[in-house]
Design an enzyme around this catalytic site. Structure first.
Site, PDB file in Angstrom:
ATOM      1  N   SER A 129       2.237   6.904  -5.772  1.00  0.00           N
ATOM      2  CA  SER A 129       3.912   5.855  -6.234  1.00  0.00           C
ATOM      3  C   SER A 129       4.487   6.256  -6.337  1.00  0.00           C
ATOM      4  O   SER A 129       4.024   7.582  -7.700  1.00  0.00           O
ATOM      5  CB  SER A 129       2.746   4.161  -7.022  1.00  0.00           C
ATOM      6  OG  SER A 129       4.284   3.881  -7.770  1.00  0.00           O
TER       7      SER A 129
ATOM      8  N   ARG B  45      12.221   7.460  -1.907  1.00  0.00           N
ATOM      9  CA  ARG B  45      12.266   8.353  -0.389  1.00  0.00           C
ATOM     10  C   ARG B  45      12.684   9.606  -0.441  1.00  0.00           C
ATOM     11  O   ARG B  45      12.574   9.984   0.937  1.00  0.00           O
ATOM     12  CB  ARG B  45      13.625   7.000   0.632  1.00  0.00           C
ATOM     13  CG  ARG B  45      14.562   7.221  -0.688  1.00  0.00           C
ATOM     14  CD  ARG B  45      15.392   5.827   0.206  1.00  0.00           C
ATOM     15  NE  ARG B  45      17.357   6.089   0.282  1.00  0.00           N
ATOM     16  CZ  ARG B  45      17.284   6.072  -1.603  1.00  0.00           C
ATOM     17  NH1 ARG B  45      16.551   5.734  -2.688  1.00  0.00           N
ATOM     18  NH2 ARG B  45      18.664   5.760  -2.072  1.00  0.00           N
TER      19      ARG B  45
ATOM     20  N   THR C  88       5.738   0.669  -9.585  1.00  0.00           N
ATOM     21  CA  THR C  88       5.273  -0.765  -8.331  1.00  0.00           C
ATOM     22  C   THR C  88       4.469  -0.885  -8.499  1.00  0.00           C
ATOM     23  O   THR C  88       2.769  -1.044  -8.429  1.00  0.00           O
ATOM     24  CB  THR C  88       5.271   0.095  -6.844  1.00  0.00           C
ATOM     25  OG1 THR C  88       6.254   1.163  -7.143  1.00  0.00           O
ATOM     26  CG2 THR C  88       5.169  -0.729  -5.995  1.00  0.00           C
TER      27      THR C  88
ATOM     28  N   LYS D 220      12.979  -5.840  -8.940  1.00  0.00           N
ATOM     29  CA  LYS D 220      11.806  -5.554  -9.338  1.00  0.00           C
ATOM     30  C   LYS D 220      12.146  -5.708 -10.994  1.00  0.00           C
ATOM     31  O   LYS D 220      11.195  -6.233 -11.270  1.00  0.00           O
ATOM     32  CB  LYS D 220      11.888  -4.117  -9.148  1.00  0.00           C
ATOM     33  CG  LYS D 220      10.900  -3.156  -8.166  1.00  0.00           C
ATOM     34  CD  LYS D 220      10.540  -1.726  -8.713  1.00  0.00           C
ATOM     35  CE  LYS D 220      10.170  -1.252  -7.026  1.00  0.00           C
ATOM     36  NZ  LYS D 220       9.650  -0.303  -7.347  1.00  0.00           N
TER      37      LYS D 220
ATOM     38  N   SER E 121       6.901   6.315  -8.988  1.00  0.00           N
ATOM     39  CA  SER E 121       7.378   6.593  -9.477  1.00  0.00           C
ATOM     40  C   SER E 121       6.310   6.032 -10.526  1.00  0.00           C
ATOM     41  O   SER E 121       5.910   5.763 -11.721  1.00  0.00           O
ATOM     42  CB  SER E 121       8.132   4.320 -10.238  1.00  0.00           C
ATOM     43  OG  SER E 121       7.520   4.064  -9.444  1.00  0.00           O
TER      44      SER E 121
ATOM     45  N   HIS F 103       6.568  -6.418  25.646  1.00  0.00           N
ATOM     46  CA  HIS F 103       5.102  -7.634  25.397  1.00  0.00           C
ATOM     47  C   HIS F 103       6.334  -8.664  25.239  1.00  0.00           C
ATOM     48  O   HIS F 103       5.885 -10.146  24.709  1.00  0.00           O
ATOM     49  CB  HIS F 103       4.449  -7.872  24.773  1.00  0.00           C
ATOM     50  CG  HIS F 103       3.485  -6.966  25.847  1.00  0.00           C
ATOM     51  ND1 HIS F 103       2.151  -7.175  27.126  1.00  0.00           N
ATOM     52  CD2 HIS F 103       3.476  -5.591  25.721  1.00  0.00           C
ATOM     53  CE1 HIS F 103       1.519  -6.195  27.545  1.00  0.00           C
ATOM     54  NE2 HIS F 103       2.192  -4.690  26.539  1.00  0.00           N
TER      55      HIS F 103
ATOM     56  N   GLY G  71       8.956   3.973   0.040  1.00  0.00           N
ATOM     57  CA  GLY G  71       9.079   5.042   0.743  1.00  0.00           C
ATOM     58  C   GLY G  71       7.460   5.815   0.082  1.00  0.00           C
ATOM     59  O   GLY G  71       7.777   6.952   0.371  1.00  0.00           O
ATOM     60  N   SER G  72       7.056   5.369  -0.749  1.00  0.00           N
ATOM     61  CA  SER G  72       5.486   5.538  -1.078  1.00  0.00           C
ATOM     62  C   SER G  72       4.116   5.468  -0.088  1.00  0.00           C
ATOM     63  O   SER G  72       3.631   5.965   0.053  1.00  0.00           O
ATOM     64  CB  SER G  72       5.056   5.638  -2.475  1.00  0.00           C
ATOM     65  OG  SER G  72       6.155   6.001  -3.961  1.00  0.00           O
TER      66      SER G  72
ATOM     67  N   GLU H  18      17.955   2.021   3.271  1.00  0.00           N
ATOM     68  CA  GLU H  18      18.627   2.341   1.887  1.00  0.00           C
ATOM     69  C   GLU H  18      19.741   3.707   1.400  1.00  0.00           C
ATOM     70  O   GLU H  18      20.258   3.153   0.377  1.00  0.00           O
ATOM     71  CB  GLU H  18      16.843   3.071   0.957  1.00  0.00           C
ATOM     72  CG  GLU H  18      16.080   2.094   0.770  1.00  0.00           C
ATOM     73  CD  GLU H  18      14.612   2.763   0.786  1.00  0.00           C
ATOM     74  OE1 GLU H  18      14.671   2.363  -0.366  1.00  0.00           O
ATOM     75  OE2 GLU H  18      13.695   1.938   1.571  1.00  0.00           O
TER      76      GLU H  18
HETATM   77  C1  F6R Z   1      13.459   4.020  -3.582  1.00  0.00           C
HETATM   78  C2  F6R Z   1      12.732   3.428  -2.153  1.00  0.00           C
HETATM   79  C3  F6R Z   1      11.835   2.424  -2.433  1.00  0.00           C
HETATM   80  C4  F6R Z   1      10.365   2.420  -3.930  1.00  0.00           C
HETATM   81  C5  F6R Z   1       9.284   1.248  -3.573  1.00  0.00           C
HETATM   82  C6  F6R Z   1       8.373   2.115  -4.358  1.00  0.00           C
HETATM   83  O1  F6R Z   1      13.945   5.151  -3.038  1.00  0.00           O
HETATM   84  O2  F6R Z   1      12.791   4.413  -1.445  1.00  0.00           O
HETATM   85  O3  F6R Z   1      11.372   2.089  -1.243  1.00  0.00           O
HETATM   86  O4  F6R Z   1       9.910   3.623  -2.660  1.00  0.00           O
HETATM   87  O5  F6R Z   1      10.422   0.271  -4.006  1.00  0.00           O
HETATM   88  O6  F6R Z   1       8.631   2.517  -6.015  1.00  0.00           O
HETATM   89  P1  F6R Z   1       7.722   3.639  -5.709  1.00  0.00           P
HETATM   90  O7  F6R Z   1       7.464   4.981  -4.769  1.00  0.00           O
HETATM   91  O8  F6R Z   1       8.104   4.251  -7.023  1.00  0.00           O
HETATM   92  O9  F6R Z   1       5.958   2.980  -5.872  1.00  0.00           O
END
Ligand code: F6R
Length: 363
Positions: free
Chosen positions: A101, A153, A106, A348, A103, A254, A59-60, A238
């Site tokens: 990111s 997201r 990541t 994770k 959070s 293609h 999502g980021s 998700e």
């Molecule tokens: C959860 C989501 C995930 C996170 C991904 C990366 O809502 O969308 O796709 O975006 O796991 O984590 P962040 O965004 O915190 O770096």
């Protein structure tokens, strides 16, 4: 078509993290994000930047793809979106590295951050905190602070709007003010016409959601809508916790087109969604029409959706909002809580057991 599940208030009680509330607040979130990004201190002269790398996952990361999709032809420098552990060889002192990111935890993005620092690249972080926020703040690197407590997201506007502002301030794109104004209006309209209070028979997002429920959605985009197709796919995965796939024209003409030449059991389970932009290249418009004609007999259904808006950024957000609502309604119609993403969290945690230092080069 519906037993009214999406029009009953109690159906939404399953939304434990309040994702409908977040999307309903899109306009306020957009305004806050726009104002916040303007105040961060960017100390480098525009001339120092020759290329740009945007690092982010899920999502980021999609914020980077959406921005590149919108400005693709108008980018003044090459811009790449990095979605793994390594930075390319060309990243250096003249590369603006934007670490996206939500959070700040990541590991792919954190690994890119430390390599970018080793290469003395000018860096900006867009994050709600975590290790990324701490790491950069300690080094005096600009950090655009996002409010904590959202699902990444669902924080798409928090991530995307500052990215556009930073790209504008660093001269990578022309100042995006007019596009941002248009986007704001698109958000006002989307929330008005797609929100849960609008009944199914007048609500496009609810209708699309119900139409996709018992099939495998395959979302196709092209040019400016390519990254939007990816966003739709990820949001269905998700939020609704269902399989969905995406591809891009002209490339799919293609290869993937061959999957829908003759009817098959899997083909009939597929609902194709074609995301169109009225400003596509003339040949892309033609391709979409011809491709649809050729593949429709082998599919469960084909739905075309055209972006509305006065600017590329506005049109992009129009389709992103529609897809976000569609995926949320798919969750509600299934009785699934759209908020938690347990599978991502479980993976994770397992990965964190081994740490994420750089793998030694093979000898
Ligand atoms: C959860 C989501 C995930 C996170 C991904 C990366 O809502 O969308 O796709 O975006 O796991 O984590 P962040 O965004 O915190 O770096």
């Amino acid at each position: 078509m519906s037993d009214g599940v999406l029009d009953r208030r109690e159906s939404y009680e399953v939304d434990s993290l309040g994702l409908f509330e977040v999307i309903g607040n899109s306009v306020a979130i957009f305004e806050r994000a726009r104002a916040g990004a303007g105040t961060v201190d960017l100390v480098w002269p525009q001339e120092a930047i020759q290329n740009v790398a945007i690092a982010g996952m899920g999502g980021s990361g999609i914020a980077g793809d959406l921005a590149v999709g919108v400005w693709r032809e108008r980018l003044r420098h090459p811009v790449s979106v990095l979605r793994d552990y390594y930075v390319p060889g060309w990243v250096g002192e003249n590369t603006l590295v934007i670490l996206s990111s939500y959070s700040g935890e990541t590991e792919e993005t954190l690994t890119v951050a430390s390599q970018a620092t080793e290469r003395n690249a000018p860096c900006v972080a867009i994050t709600s905190g975590g290790k990324l926020g701490t790491f950069y703040r300690d080094m005096g690197v600009p950090v655009i602070d996002l409010p904590a407590g959202l699902q990444p997201r669902a924080a798409i506007l928090e991530l995307l709007v500052p990215l556009a502002v930073v790209l504008g301030r660093m001269g990578v794109i022309a100042p995006p003010d007019a596009e941002l104004d248009d986007a704001r209006q698109v958000l006002v309209d989307s929330v008005d016409v797609l929100g849960p209070a609008i009944p199914t028979d007048q609500n496009l997002a609810k209708q699309v959601a119900l139409g996709l429920l018992d099939s495998v959605p395959v979302i196709w985009g092209a040019e400016t809508t390519a990254a939007i197709a990816q966003r739709w796919k990820c949001q269905i995965n998700e939020n609704a916790e269902l399989p969905a796939y995406w591809a891009v024209l002209p490339e799919a003409d293609h290869n993937e087109i061959c999957a829908y030449g003759d009817p098959s059991t899997v083909g009939r389970m597929t609902q194709m969604v074609l995301l169109r932009d009225p400003h596509h290249h003339r040949q892309v418009q033609r391709r979409i029409e011809l491709t649809r004609e050729l593949i429709a007999p082998a599919l469960g259904g084909v739905l075309e959706l055209a972006a509305d808006g006065n600017t590329p950024f506005g049109r992009m957000l129009d389709l992103v909002m529609l897809g976000d609502y569609v995926s949320l309604y798919m969750a509600i119609a299934r009785g699934v809580d759209p908020g938690p993403v347990d599978m991502i969290g479980r993976l994770k945690l397992r990965l964190a057991e081994t740490g994420y230092g750089r793998t030694p080069d093979p000898v």
